[in-house]
Write a protein that holds these residues in place. Structure first.
Motif, PDB file in Angstrom:
ATOM      1  N   ALA A 259       1.812  -5.708 -10.955  1.00  0.00           N
ATOM      2  CA  ALA A 259       2.394  -5.692  -9.613  1.00  0.00           C
ATOM      3  C   ALA A 259       1.580  -4.741  -8.747  1.00  0.00           C
ATOM      4  O   ALA A 259       1.354  -3.599  -9.127  1.00  0.00           O
ATOM      5  CB  ALA A 259       3.844  -5.250  -9.683  1.00  0.00           C
ATOM      6  N   GLY A 260       1.132  -5.227  -7.598  1.00  0.00           N
ATOM      7  CA  GLY A 260       0.356  -4.380  -6.699  1.00  0.00           C
ATOM      8  C   GLY A 260      -1.093  -4.243  -7.109  1.00  0.00           C
ATOM      9  O   GLY A 260      -1.849  -3.543  -6.454  1.00  0.00           O
TER      10      GLY A 260
ATOM     11  N   ARG B 240      -7.371   2.888 -10.922  1.00  0.00           N
ATOM     12  CA  ARG B 240      -6.918   4.094 -10.224  1.00  0.00           C
ATOM     13  C   ARG B 240      -5.457   4.294 -10.576  1.00  0.00           C
ATOM     14  O   ARG B 240      -4.776   3.359 -10.995  1.00  0.00           O
ATOM     15  CB  ARG B 240      -7.038   3.907  -8.722  1.00  0.00           C
ATOM     16  CG  ARG B 240      -6.345   2.625  -8.287  1.00  0.00           C
ATOM     17  CD  ARG B 240      -6.869   2.191  -6.949  1.00  0.00           C
ATOM     18  NE  ARG B 240      -6.790   0.772  -6.757  1.00  0.00           N
ATOM     19  CZ  ARG B 240      -5.841   0.170  -6.050  1.00  0.00           C
ATOM     20  NH1 ARG B 240      -4.871   0.875  -5.494  1.00  0.00           N
ATOM     21  NH2 ARG B 240      -5.844  -1.114  -5.881  1.00  0.00           N
TER      22      ARG B 240
ATOM     23  N   GLY C 213      -1.548   4.749  -9.995  1.00  0.00           N
ATOM     24  CA  GLY C 213      -0.715   4.074  -8.997  1.00  0.00           C
ATOM     25  C   GLY C 213       0.266   4.997  -8.335  1.00  0.00           C
ATOM     26  O   GLY C 213       0.768   5.928  -8.943  1.00  0.00           O
ATOM     27  N   PRO C 214       0.577   4.733  -7.066  1.00  0.00           N
ATOM     28  CA  PRO C 214       1.625   5.482  -6.385  1.00  0.00           C
ATOM     29  C   PRO C 214       2.963   4.851  -6.732  1.00  0.00           C
ATOM     30  O   PRO C 214       3.579   4.190  -5.911  1.00  0.00           O
ATOM     31  CB  PRO C 214       1.281   5.289  -4.906  1.00  0.00           C
ATOM     32  CG  PRO C 214       0.564   3.976  -4.851  1.00  0.00           C
ATOM     33  CD  PRO C 214       0.007   3.697  -6.215  1.00  0.00           C
ATOM     34  N   ASP C 215       3.368   5.017  -7.989  1.00  0.00           N
ATOM     35  CA  ASP C 215       4.549   4.300  -8.456  1.00  0.00           C
ATOM     36  C   ASP C 215       5.849   4.935  -7.980  1.00  0.00           C
ATOM     37  O   ASP C 215       6.758   5.172  -8.749  1.00  0.00           O
ATOM     38  CB  ASP C 215       4.561   4.228  -9.988  1.00  0.00           C
ATOM     39  CG  ASP C 215       3.395   3.413 -10.501  1.00  0.00           C
ATOM     40  OD1 ASP C 215       2.988   2.489  -9.771  1.00  0.00           O
ATOM     41  OD2 ASP C 215       2.888   3.719 -11.577  1.00  0.00           O
TER      42      ASP C 215
ATOM     43  N   GLY D  50       8.262   1.327  -6.714  1.00  0.00           N
ATOM     44  CA  GLY D  50       8.501   0.352  -7.780  1.00  0.00           C
ATOM     45  C   GLY D  50       8.019   0.869  -9.100  1.00  0.00           C
ATOM     46  O   GLY D  50       6.875   1.267  -9.229  1.00  0.00           O
ATOM     47  N   LYS D  51       8.887   0.870 -10.077  1.00  0.00           N
ATOM     48  CA  LYS D  51       8.443   1.198 -11.419  1.00  0.00           C
ATOM     49  C   LYS D  51       7.527   0.078 -11.876  1.00  0.00           C
ATOM     50  O   LYS D  51       7.725  -1.083 -11.516  1.00  0.00           O
ATOM     51  CB  LYS D  51       9.638   1.348 -12.356  1.00  0.00           C
ATOM     52  CG  LYS D  51      10.615   0.166 -12.275  1.00  0.00           C
ATOM     53  CD  LYS D  51      11.818   0.454 -13.105  1.00  0.00           C
ATOM     54  CE  LYS D  51      12.846  -0.663 -13.144  1.00  0.00           C
ATOM     55  NZ  LYS D  51      12.897  -1.666 -12.127  1.00  0.00           N
TER      56      LYS D  51
ATOM     57  N   SER E 171       2.921  -5.673  -1.217  1.00  0.00           N
ATOM     58  CA  SER E 171       2.681  -6.688  -2.235  1.00  0.00           C
ATOM     59  C   SER E 171       3.274  -6.270  -3.574  1.00  0.00           C
ATOM     60  O   SER E 171       3.870  -7.062  -4.291  1.00  0.00           O
ATOM     61  CB  SER E 171       1.174  -6.943  -2.348  1.00  0.00           C
ATOM     62  OG  SER E 171       0.787  -7.050  -3.685  1.00  0.00           O
ATOM     63  N   ARG E 172       3.126  -4.973  -3.889  1.00  0.00           N
ATOM     64  CA  ARG E 172       3.678  -4.464  -5.140  1.00  0.00           C
ATOM     65  C   ARG E 172       5.193  -4.659  -5.161  1.00  0.00           C
ATOM     66  O   ARG E 172       5.784  -5.103  -6.139  1.00  0.00           O
ATOM     67  CB  ARG E 172       3.354  -2.984  -5.264  1.00  0.00           C
ATOM     68  CG  ARG E 172       3.933  -2.319  -6.513  1.00  0.00           C
ATOM     69  CD  ARG E 172       3.906  -0.808  -6.358  1.00  0.00           C
ATOM     70  NE  ARG E 172       2.617  -0.354  -5.863  1.00  0.00           N
ATOM     71  CZ  ARG E 172       1.591  -0.067  -6.636  1.00  0.00           C
ATOM     72  NH1 ARG E 172       1.715  -0.156  -7.936  1.00  0.00           N
ATOM     73  NH2 ARG E 172       0.458   0.323  -6.120  1.00  0.00           N
TER      74      ARG E 172
ATOM     75  N   ALA F 215       6.067  -8.371  -5.560  1.00  0.00           N
ATOM     76  CA  ALA F 215       5.805  -8.854  -6.909  1.00  0.00           C
ATOM     77  C   ALA F 215       6.846  -8.318  -7.882  1.00  0.00           C
ATOM     78  O   ALA F 215       7.340  -9.035  -8.745  1.00  0.00           O
ATOM     79  CB  ALA F 215       4.401  -8.455  -7.348  1.00  0.00           C
TER      80      ALA F 215
END
Ligand SMILES: Cc1cc2nc3c(=O)[nH]c(=O)nc-3n(C[C@H](O)[C@H](O)[C@H](O)COP(=O)(O)OP(=O)(O)OC[C@H]3O[C@@H](n4cnc5c(N)ncnc54)[C@H](O)[C@@H]3O)c2cc1C
Ligand code: HEM
Lengths: 374, 254
Positions: free
Chosen positions: A201-202, A363, A365-367, A370-371, B117-118, B121
């Motif tokens: 995702a992303g 890189r 992620g700026p999680d 969203g987990k 988008s993240r 998704a």
């Protein structure tokens, strides 16, 4: 020299920003080689420049790395004439951020950069008989689960790659973003490569390759990089652990063992979160029936209703041990790879006989929102 | 989203204009391929509007950068002859600053589009998993109800094993132990028998109806065989019934 680079580095993002803006204004022809957003890539080239040039007194250990880097840079479209341009902008940046910049520093940095650039350019020239990049047509694209696809791509010329090595891939859907993928093997007389891509995702490149690319599209591939999975000179039996898309190098390894000296046994553990994540079962069954020396154990960690072995992949591998007499290859997600290596070495398998390959994102992620799934 | 008329060909060096280059990159389809799953998700109009904004802003930045580059080139042309045309002119700190700011703005827009988008998704995935779970639950429920009905039919004896299997039926196909598979087979057989009994009754009623209407319209035309077909309907009805029970079993496999 290190001190002056440290000053630039202390300026954080400012220094690479200055460096690239300077480079692009002075040499606009270099801009199209880089992706539009440089936020994540920003310090790739710049910090590498600093590290490399500052380590220049240890040239012996640097040379092989630089040679590989020089060959690899051909895929960006980098020419010998670009090196002085990058050097000038590097120096301008250091000068800008160092109020004690003097002629001595200027001379040292110029010499060091010149040496590094020379090694890279010479290696690139020596590889001139190889394509700078390979255009590879997608000849098969199979969506195997909601987020994993298996692609077969046909390079325009043979692309030599050993099991465990990776090639970098660019799709025109995501221009100038290069990501590494491990081919799962070479098929047919034309040398088509099988790629396993898990969409994140992303993740711009993985989702494009897994979900949007279609048959007939053309990808760009860079030369193979990294160490082959098989340890040179060893004929020990093998333990192969594949988490998720880590199955790709594992399959390549099985093919290489099949082509090598007979008599080596391979135990392959394939792990996934649920049944759907075991996206290549028919081929695994086929391999197992073709090769009596191959044992395949499938492990599912997140679904107790599954008929596959239930449990945490690293723990399951450990329970089937001891593996101390074997060479090991472990590939896939960071967590599974690191945990498996930890358990295996704690059990007594020498670390130098374990090849670990983490499919790290390009890189972090700026999680925040969203987990990350799975 | 990707069919906006932007060129799709692989860039070749500096041949492409910067504006094109930037606009194409930033309009990448931001993961909207998942649209069919998102019927309950985002408003497509809002998404398009967001993209349009990104696109126009990036276009503006690209234009700004092109202007800046022209300025630099103009400066270069007017630079003292000492430099010559071959040596590039060092940009001023001011020019570097302006380009750096433009680059940061572009970075920010790409980052926004990417986190959008993240989010899409991730949500699409959650919806997908919810839908899958729902479908499984519904299939289980159908089987459970059929079981209950079968148990009440005195004409069709049900294997006691079948009565216990609703819990087993919650297991999706492919994840079963042999005992569980056996249980399910017994169970589906019972389900099939129940359906068959119901269908037979329904078909017989239907046939009777048809014949009654036919007879009413033209008693003389009522063929001899019609009566036979009603009485001996079972052999004809059987295959159709078997097919239908087959259909009824489908939801339990996924
Ligand atoms: C040597 C090597 C070999 C590789 N081989 C393969 C392979 O055979 N198959 C394959 O599918 N991938 C492989 N990878 C990973 C691959 O190179 C990409 O990093 C990955 O596909 C993500 O690329 P992206 O552009 O979509 O996302 P990136 O731009 O790299 O990352 C964007 C964001 O996506 C999320 N994300 C990306 N990757 C992960 C992850 N692994 N776990 C959790 N979140 C993630 C994170 O939030 C991250 O910040 C390999 C990596 C390396 C270094
Ligand atoms: C001494 C000289 C150089 C060194 C040490 C160097 C080093 C590096 C390194 C380590 C990377 C990251 C590679 C990766 O992630 O796979 C990189 C990326 C890159 N380099 Fe170089 N490089 C040099 C010169 C150049 C030159 C002259 C150019 C051409 C203008 C160039 C263009 C690029 C590009 C386009 C990338 C990809 C950047 C991205 O993905 O953001 N490099 N470089």
């Amino acid at each position: 020299m290190r001190a002056s680079f440290a000053k630039a580095a202390a300026a954080g993002d400012e220094a690479p920003l200055y460096f690239y803006s300077h480079l692009f204004l002075r040499h606009p022809e270099t801009r199209p080689m880089f992706p539009v957003s440089m936020a994540h890539q920003r310090d790739k080239l710049f910090s590498a420049l600093g590290q490399v040039v500052a380590l220049v007194d240890d040239l012996d250990s640097l040379v092989p790395v630089l040679q590989g880097l020089g060959r690899d840079h051909r895929k960006f479209g980098t020419l010998a004439a670009h090196y002085p341009a990058v050097g000038a902008s590097l120096l301008a940046t250091l000068r800008h951020f160092d109020d004690e910049w003097d002629e001595d520093l200027e001379r040292d940095w110029t010499a060091a950069y010149g040496l590094v650039a020379q090694v890279m350019v010479e290696a690139a020239d020596a590889a001139a008989d190889q394509p700078a990049w390979w255009d590879a047509k997608v000849v098969e694209h199979e969506r195997r689960s909601v987020d994993v696809s298996v692609l077969r791509v046909q390079p325009h010329a043979p692309l030599p790659v050993r099991a465990g090595q990776a090639v970098s891939v660019e799709t025109e859907l995501r221009p100038r973003l290069w990501r590494y993928y491990c081919p799962a093997g070479v098929h047919g007389p034309d040398g088509a490569l099988e790629l396993h891509v898990q969409a994140h995702a992303g993740g711009p490149v993985s989702s494009a390759l897994a979900l949007h690319v279609g048959v007939g599209d053309v990808l760009r591939l860079g030369p193979a990089v990294g160490e082959p999975a098989l340890l040179p000179g060893s004929d020990r039996d093998l333990l192969v652990v594949a988490a998720g898309a880590g199955l790709a190098p594992a399959k390549a390894l099985v093919a290489e063992v099949a082509a090598g000296t007979p008599g080596r046994r391979v135990h392959l553990f394939v792990g996934a979160h649920d049944d759907a994540g075991l996206y290549d079962l028919p081929d695994l069954r086929r391999l197992e029936s073709e090769h009596p020396w191959l044992t395949v154990t499938t492990v599912v960690s997140g679904d107790t209703r599954s008929t596959h072995l239930n449990g945490d992949l690293p723990e399951v591998v450990l329970q089937h041990g001891p593996w101390n007499a074997r060479d090991a290859h472990v590939a896939g997600d960071r967590r599974d790879v690191e945990r498996t290596v930890e358990l295996l070495t704690a059990q007594g398998l020498p670390r130098e006989r374990v090849r670990a390959q983490v499919f790290a994102p390009s890189r972090s992620g700026p999680d925040v929102g969203g987990k990350v799934s799975r | 989203m990707s069919d906006q008329g932007t060129p799709r060909s692989m860039p070749q060096g500096a041949a492409r204009g910067v504006a094109e280059d930037v606009a194409e990159d930033v309009t990448w389809d931001v993961g909207f391929g998942a649209a069919p799953l998102l019927q309950r998700g985002y408003d497509r109009g809002e998404v398009d509007a967001f993209l349009a904004r990104v696109r126009s802003e990036v276009g503006r930045l690209a234009a700004e950068r092109a202007a800046l580059r022209e300025e630099v080139q103009a400066l270069r042309r007017s630079a003292p002859a000492a430099g010559g045309t071959a040596t590039p002119v060092d940009p001023t700190d001011q020019a570097v600053g302006i380009l750096a700011a433009a680059q940061q703005t572009a970075d920010q827009y790409v980052a926004d589009a990417e986190s959008f988008s993240r989010m899409l998704a991730t949500q699409a995935r959650e919806q997908y998993e919810n839908l899958l779970q729902q479908a499984r639950d519904e299939a289980d429920e159908i089987v459970r109800r059929a079981a209950a009905r079968t148990g009440g039919d005195p004409g069709e004896p049900v294997d006691p094993g079948g009565a216990g299997s609703p819990a087993g039926a919650a297991v999706p196909a492919g994840g079963l132990t042999p005992e569980e598979v056996q249980e399910q087979v017994v169970y589906l057989q019972a389900f099939g028998r129940a359906c068959r009994a119901q269908l037979r009754a329904y078909l017989e009623g239907l046939l009777e109806d048809v014949e009654a209407q036919w007879g009413k319209a033209d008693p003389a035309a009522l063929p001899e065989g019609a009566r036979t077909s009603r009485n001996g309907g079972a052999p004809d009805g059987e295959p159709a019934v078997v097919d239908l029970t087959g259909d009824g079993a489908v939801p339990t496999r996924r």
